[in-house]
Scaffold this motif. Sequence first.
Motif, PDB file in Angstrom:
ATOM      1  N   LEU A   1       0.806  -1.221   0.000  1.00  0.00           N
ATOM      2  CA  LEU A   1       0.000   0.000   0.000  1.00  0.00           C
ATOM      3  C   LEU A   1       0.834   1.264   0.000  1.00  0.00           C
ATOM      4  O   LEU A   1       0.335   2.339  -0.304  1.00  0.00           O
ATOM      5  CB  LEU A   1      -0.916   0.017   1.231  1.00  0.00           C
ATOM      6  CG  LEU A   1      -2.016  -1.052   1.188  1.00  0.00           C
ATOM      7  CD1 LEU A   1      -2.560  -1.310   2.572  1.00  0.00           C
ATOM      8  CD2 LEU A   1      -3.122  -0.629   0.247  1.00  0.00           C
TER       9      LEU A   1
ATOM     10  N   HIS B   1      -4.264  -2.828   8.221  1.00  0.00           N
ATOM     11  CA  HIS B   1      -5.633  -3.328   8.260  1.00  0.00           C
ATOM     12  C   HIS B   1      -6.408  -2.946   7.006  1.00  0.00           C
ATOM     13  O   HIS B   1      -7.370  -3.605   6.652  1.00  0.00           O
ATOM     14  CB  HIS B   1      -6.335  -2.855   9.534  1.00  0.00           C
ATOM     15  CG  HIS B   1      -6.090  -3.759  10.700  1.00  0.00           C
ATOM     16  ND1 HIS B   1      -4.978  -3.638  11.497  1.00  0.00           N
ATOM     17  CD2 HIS B   1      -6.788  -4.819  11.178  1.00  0.00           C
ATOM     18  CE1 HIS B   1      -5.003  -4.582  12.418  1.00  0.00           C
ATOM     19  NE2 HIS B   1      -6.099  -5.311  12.253  1.00  0.00           N
ATOM     20  N   VAL B   2      -5.967  -1.863   6.347  1.00  0.00           N
ATOM     21  CA  VAL B   2      -6.605  -1.517   5.078  1.00  0.00           C
ATOM     22  C   VAL B   2      -6.441  -2.680   4.096  1.00  0.00           C
ATOM     23  O   VAL B   2      -7.368  -3.045   3.384  1.00  0.00           O
ATOM     24  CB  VAL B   2      -6.003  -0.224   4.489  1.00  0.00           C
ATOM     25  CG1 VAL B   2      -6.524   0.009   3.075  1.00  0.00           C
ATOM     26  CG2 VAL B   2      -6.338   0.963   5.387  1.00  0.00           C
TER      27      VAL B   2
ATOM     28  N   ILE C   1     -11.255  -8.653   2.499  1.00  0.00           N
ATOM     29  CA  ILE C   1     -12.616  -9.076   2.851  1.00  0.00           C
ATOM     30  C   ILE C   1     -13.614  -8.446   1.884  1.00  0.00           C
ATOM     31  O   ILE C   1     -14.559  -9.097   1.419  1.00  0.00           O
ATOM     32  CB  ILE C   1     -12.952  -8.681   4.306  1.00  0.00           C
ATOM     33  CG1 ILE C   1     -11.931  -9.278   5.267  1.00  0.00           C
ATOM     34  CG2 ILE C   1     -14.353  -9.170   4.670  1.00  0.00           C
ATOM     35  CD1 ILE C   1     -12.073  -8.796   6.696  1.00  0.00           C
ATOM     36  N   ALA C   2     -13.370  -7.166   1.542  1.00  0.00           N
ATOM     37  CA  ALA C   2     -14.298  -6.472   0.645  1.00  0.00           C
ATOM     38  C   ALA C   2     -14.341  -7.166  -0.711  1.00  0.00           C
ATOM     39  O   ALA C   2     -15.396  -7.269  -1.325  1.00  0.00           O
ATOM     40  CB  ALA C   2     -13.886  -5.015   0.495  1.00  0.00           C
ATOM     41  N   ARG C   3     -13.202  -7.657  -1.158  1.00  0.00           N
ATOM     42  CA  ARG C   3     -13.150  -8.257  -2.490  1.00  0.00           C
ATOM     43  C   ARG C   3     -13.471  -9.735  -2.504  1.00  0.00           C
ATOM     44  O   ARG C   3     -13.998 -10.251  -3.475  1.00  0.00           O
ATOM     45  CB  ARG C   3     -11.761  -8.032  -3.086  1.00  0.00           C
ATOM     46  CG  ARG C   3     -11.699  -6.619  -3.622  1.00  0.00           C
ATOM     47  CD  ARG C   3     -10.340  -6.119  -3.955  1.00  0.00           C
ATOM     48  NE  ARG C   3     -10.444  -4.655  -3.982  1.00  0.00           N
ATOM     49  CZ  ARG C   3      -9.626  -3.865  -4.641  1.00  0.00           C
ATOM     50  NH1 ARG C   3      -8.651  -4.375  -5.326  1.00  0.00           N
ATOM     51  NH2 ARG C   3      -9.781  -2.571  -4.611  1.00  0.00           N
TER      52      ARG C   3
ATOM     53  N   PHE D   1      -9.506  -8.948  12.133  1.00  0.00           N
ATOM     54  CA  PHE D   1     -10.625  -8.146  12.622  1.00  0.00           C
ATOM     55  C   PHE D   1     -11.410  -8.965  13.636  1.00  0.00           C
ATOM     56  O   PHE D   1     -11.425 -10.207  13.568  1.00  0.00           O
ATOM     57  CB  PHE D   1     -11.562  -7.757  11.466  1.00  0.00           C
ATOM     58  CG  PHE D   1     -10.996  -6.725  10.542  1.00  0.00           C
ATOM     59  CD1 PHE D   1     -10.937  -5.380  10.926  1.00  0.00           C
ATOM     60  CD2 PHE D   1     -10.523  -7.073   9.291  1.00  0.00           C
ATOM     61  CE1 PHE D   1     -10.418  -4.431  10.065  1.00  0.00           C
ATOM     62  CE2 PHE D   1     -10.004  -6.126   8.436  1.00  0.00           C
ATOM     63  CZ  PHE D   1      -9.945  -4.798   8.819  1.00  0.00           C
ATOM     64  N   GLU D   2     -12.101  -8.277  14.532  1.00  0.00           N
ATOM     65  CA  GLU D   2     -12.900  -8.978  15.539  1.00  0.00           C
ATOM     66  C   GLU D   2     -13.900  -9.919  14.889  1.00  0.00           C
ATOM     67  O   GLU D   2     -14.097 -11.047  15.344  1.00  0.00           O
ATOM     68  CB  GLU D   2     -13.685  -7.960  16.387  1.00  0.00           C
ATOM     69  CG  GLU D   2     -12.824  -7.077  17.262  1.00  0.00           C
ATOM     70  CD  GLU D   2     -13.539  -5.800  17.661  1.00  0.00           C
ATOM     71  OE1 GLU D   2     -12.890  -4.954  18.304  1.00  0.00           O
ATOM     72  OE2 GLU D   2     -14.745  -5.639  17.344  1.00  0.00           O
ATOM     73  N   ASP D   3     -14.536  -9.428  13.820  1.00  0.00           N
ATOM     74  CA  ASP D   3     -15.576 -10.234  13.189  1.00  0.00           C
ATOM     75  C   ASP D   3     -15.038 -11.066  12.019  1.00  0.00           C
ATOM     76  O   ASP D   3     -15.806 -11.739  11.348  1.00  0.00           O
ATOM     77  CB  ASP D   3     -16.753  -9.361  12.749  1.00  0.00           C
ATOM     78  CG  ASP D   3     -16.313  -8.119  11.988  1.00  0.00           C
ATOM     79  OD1 ASP D   3     -15.097  -7.809  12.008  1.00  0.00           O
ATOM     80  OD2 ASP D   3     -17.153  -7.464  11.374  1.00  0.00           O
TER      81      ASP D   3
ATOM     82  N   GLY E   1      -2.451   1.553  10.742  1.00  0.00           N
ATOM     83  CA  GLY E   1      -3.809   1.480  10.198  1.00  0.00           C
ATOM     84  C   GLY E   1      -3.801   0.908   8.791  1.00  0.00           C
ATOM     85  O   GLY E   1      -4.687   0.161   8.379  1.00  0.00           O
ATOM     86  N   LEU E   2      -2.765   1.246   8.055  1.00  0.00           N
ATOM     87  CA  LEU E   2      -2.622   0.831   6.670  1.00  0.00           C
ATOM     88  C   LEU E   2      -2.668  -0.688   6.512  1.00  0.00           C
ATOM     89  O   LEU E   2      -3.207  -1.220   5.547  1.00  0.00           O
ATOM     90  CB  LEU E   2      -1.278   1.360   6.174  1.00  0.00           C
ATOM     91  CG  LEU E   2      -1.084   1.544   4.691  1.00  0.00           C
ATOM     92  CD1 LEU E   2      -2.208   2.367   4.124  1.00  0.00           C
ATOM     93  CD2 LEU E   2       0.259   2.228   4.447  1.00  0.00           C
TER      94      LEU E   2
ATOM     95  N   TYR F   1      -8.810  -5.283   5.090  1.00  0.00           N
ATOM     96  CA  TYR F   1     -10.163  -4.819   4.743  1.00  0.00           C
ATOM     97  C   TYR F   1     -10.419  -5.066   3.255  1.00  0.00           C
ATOM     98  O   TYR F   1     -11.484  -5.553   2.866  1.00  0.00           O
ATOM     99  CB  TYR F   1     -10.301  -3.329   5.080  1.00  0.00           C
ATOM    100  CG  TYR F   1     -11.605  -2.739   4.567  1.00  0.00           C
ATOM    101  CD1 TYR F   1     -12.713  -2.611   5.398  1.00  0.00           C
ATOM    102  CD2 TYR F   1     -11.736  -2.323   3.228  1.00  0.00           C
ATOM    103  CE1 TYR F   1     -13.913  -2.106   4.919  1.00  0.00           C
ATOM    104  CE2 TYR F   1     -12.923  -1.823   2.742  1.00  0.00           C
ATOM    105  CZ  TYR F   1     -14.007  -1.713   3.588  1.00  0.00           C
ATOM    106  OH  TYR F   1     -15.197  -1.227   3.106  1.00  0.00           O
ATOM    107  N   GLU F   2      -9.450  -4.714   2.448  1.00  0.00           N
ATOM    108  CA  GLU F   2      -9.612  -4.880   1.003  1.00  0.00           C
ATOM    109  C   GLU F   2      -9.841  -6.348   0.647  1.00  0.00           C
ATOM    110  O   GLU F   2     -10.635  -6.676  -0.225  1.00  0.00           O
ATOM    111  CB  GLU F   2      -8.375  -4.358   0.273  1.00  0.00           C
ATOM    112  CG  GLU F   2      -8.219  -2.859   0.330  1.00  0.00           C
ATOM    113  CD  GLU F   2      -9.309  -2.140  -0.441  1.00  0.00           C
ATOM    114  OE1 GLU F   2     -10.231  -1.632   0.231  1.00  0.00           O
ATOM    115  OE2 GLU F   2      -9.263  -2.104  -1.676  1.00  0.00           O
TER     116      GLU F   2
END
Lengths: 298, 249, 275
Positions: free
Chosen positions: A136, A156-157, A163-165, A229-231, A153-154, A160-161
Amino acid sequence: MSAMPTITYNFGYLDEQTKRMIRRAILKAIAIPGYQVPFASREMPMPYGWGTGGVQVTAAILGPDDILKVIDQGSDDTTNAVAIRSFFAATAGVRTTTRTKEATIIQTRHRVPETKLGPEQILVYQVPIPEPLRFLEPRETETRTLHALADYGLMHVKLYEDIARHGHIATTYAYPVMVAGRYVTDPSPIPKFDNPKLDDCPALQLFGAGREQRIYAIPPHTRVVSLDFEDHPFRVQRFDRPCALCGAEDVYLDEVILDDRGGRMFVCSDTDHCDQRRAAGHAGTMAPQGAPKGTSKP
Amino acid sequence: MTRPARSHPDPRPIPAPATPRLRVEGLTKAFTLHLRDGLRLPVVQGLSFTVAPGECVALGGPSGAGKSSILKMAFGNYRVDSGAILIADGAQMVDVATAAPRRVLRLRRERIAYVSQFLRVIPRIATLDVVSEPLRGDGVPADIAARRARDLLARLNLPERLWALPPATFSGGEQQRVNVARGFIAPRDLLLLDEPTASLDAENSAAVVALIAEKKAAGTALLGIFHDAAVRDAAADRIVDVTRFGAQP
Amino acid sequence: MNPNDMSADDVGANDMSADEPPLLSARGLTKYYGARAGCLDVDLDVYPGEVLAIVGESGSGKSTLLALLATELAPSAGTVGYRMAGDALTDLATLPEADRRRLLRTEWGFVRQNAEQGLRMAVSAGGNVGERLMAIGWRNYGAIRAEAGDWLGRVEIADDRIDDDPRGFSGGMRQRLQIARNLVTRPRLVFMDEPTGGLDVSVQARLLDLIRSLVADLGAAVIIVTHDLAVARLLSHRIMVMRHGRVIETGLTDQVLDDPREPYTQLLVASVLAA
C-alpha cells in the motif's frame, strides 16, 4: 606445467569482515524483534530470489559443529535446497541433514517445519520482500516512518480490502504479524498455516532479504500475533483429509498431480515430517506397501 | 434630522424611547477607488440617528445618496471610516464598525435580519429551506420552521409549486418575496430593509407593509429604504434624510 | 454583490461565542526558500467552527502558509499553536512526530486539490474512508464498512461503489471521496487546498454545496486556500488576502469582497466576472 591452483574459500564462503557486519545486524535484529535492520548485502554465487539473504545469514552464524538442513516449500530435495546444502558442505564442510530434529540451523523457503523446534535450533528464512506495508505504500521513507511510529492502520486496510473483495481475508501466505506488540512484520511467504508456529517458538528465527538488504528476527519465545478483525478472526487453512502417505492430520498438504486423467493426491509438504511418521509405522490411504523410501514426493 | 412621516398607519403612540436598538453616531464613509487613481467617493459624513424598538425609520434621500451603503454598514457588510454603529446585543451595545468579525457574525445570527434587493442563493437549495433556514438556526424544529415558511410564502402569494424549487431561476419579484420571507421569518431585534417592495405589485407590497406592521408591534426596530412613497408612508414612523449628511465630493 | 446571500455566515458557526479561545493560532509565521520569502510574518487565529479562506494569486504564498499551518513545512520563523481537545494551546513545533501524525488522522483533515495525493488510488472507496477508523483502532470489519458506507452516502456516492477503487471515479467523485475520507473521524480542523480546482463548473457547485453543509453539520473549523473568490464567498466566514507572501487585508468575507480596501484586493475583486 603447474597444476591449476586449488580454489579455497573462507569458511562459509563469506569473508570474516562481512560475517561480522552481518552478525552485528543480526544482533541488532534480535534486540529489536521484528525491526528490519539494513545490512550491506553481498553478491553471492547465485541469483537474487534464490535465497541470497538466507544464505548470507546462515553463512554468518554457521560454525564447524553445526548441522545444516535446507528446505524449500517443505522439501529437502528441490534444486534450490540441494544447491544451498551442497554450497555450505563445500564452503564450510559442515554436516548436513534432512532431519529436522538433528539440525542446528534450518534454512527455509516458504515453510516452517511441522516438527516442533527446540531452543538449540535456529530457523533462517529466505525473504523476497521484507516490507509488509509495501503493498500500500511504495515509499521506503514513509514505511520506515510508519514503523517508527507504529502507525499501522494501513495494514488493516489491506485486510479490509481482502474481505471487501473476497468475503474473507484472502491473504494465505506472507500473512502479516505483530511481533512483540510492536512491529508489524512480514513472516516471509510461508502459508498462514505456519503463522501460529512463529508464536512463542523456542527456536531463534532469523529473516534475511538479500536483494532488499534487510535482516530481522524473532527471538525465542516472542509473542507473534497474526493481524485480523474482531468479526473476521485469523484462521489457518484446514485440510479436509489427512496426508495420503503418512495419514497425518493438522499438517500442511501439497496437492500432487498423478496423471493426466485427474488423478491427484494430497501429501505432507514437509517431507521429513512425512518420512519420520511413515518410519514410525503411520500410513495413509495411498501409502506404498513396504518400507518408506527417503522422500515422498513423486 | 428627522421629520414625521406624512401619514401614519398605526395610530398607536410610539413607546417612550427605550434604549435604542440601533444608535448611529458620527458615521463617516467614503470609497477610495484605487483602480481609478485613488478616486475618492464620499458616502456620508457625520451621520447620527437612532432606531428604537417597535419603530420603523426610513432612510430618505435621492438615489445615490448612500442609503444602501448605510444599511450595509449597519450589517457589517461595508466598512466604516469613522463614527460608530452601536447595535443592542441584550444589555450590551456592540459597535459593528470596530467589532471582531466573529462578533459581527454572531450579531447577524442572533440580532439582525437583512432583506436586500437581490437574493443570492446557493444552487440546489429549495425555497422552503432558504426561507426556514434562519429559524432552524435558532434551534426551531424543522417541521415547525417549515410550517412558518409556508405561511409566510402563502401570505406573500408565492405560488406553492415553486416552494420545493431552488429560487435561482425565479423572476425578480418571486426572488424578492423569498428574500422578504427569509428576512422576516425569525424574530430579530433589528430588521434592515433595502427596497423590499421594489419588484412587487401593489398587492404584494401591501402584504410586506402588513408584515412590517407586525414586526413593529412585536417590538422589532426597523431601518429601511423605501423607494415607493406610498409604502414608505405606510411603513415608516419617521424619515432620516441622509442628503443632509452627504459629504460633498 | 449582495450581503444577504446564503453564505457561510448563516451556518456552521455553532461554537463562535466571543470569549472562546482560538483553535489554531499562528504568530510571525515566515518561510524562506533560499533568499525568497514564501510567507512573511503572518499572524492568524482560527476559532472553532470558523471557516477561514486564504485567497491570492499563484505565488502569493497561500499554499506555503497552508503547508506551514498543517505542519507539512517547517517555518523559518514563527510558531503555530493548536488547542487539542480539552487542552491548552500546544506549540506544534514541540509536538512529537507520533502525536503530530495522530493529530493528522484524528482531529485534522486535509483535502487536496489533486485527489490522487489525498486518496489511495488502488484501494476501494470503502477502504479509503475506513483507513482513518482503522488507524485509530477500529477492528471490526462490519462496523468499519457500515461507517464508510454511511459517509459515502453523505457525499452522494452510491453504495454499490463502495468496493470500487477511485481510479474509475470522475474528478468530482474523487473529491467527494476525499472529503468523506477526511471527515469520517469528525475532525475539528480541516485544511483544504483548492478543493474544487480543475473541476467543471457544475461539478464545483455541487461539491461546494456539499462541503458547506458537511462542515456546518460537523461544526469543524476550516482553513481553505483558493484563488477563486466565489468559493471563498460561498464557504468562508472570514478571509485573508495574500500577496508576495504577506497578508495584506483580512476581515469578514463579504466585507472584504464587497468593500475591499487595499488596491490589490480591489484589483482581485474587479477581475472576477460577476456571478
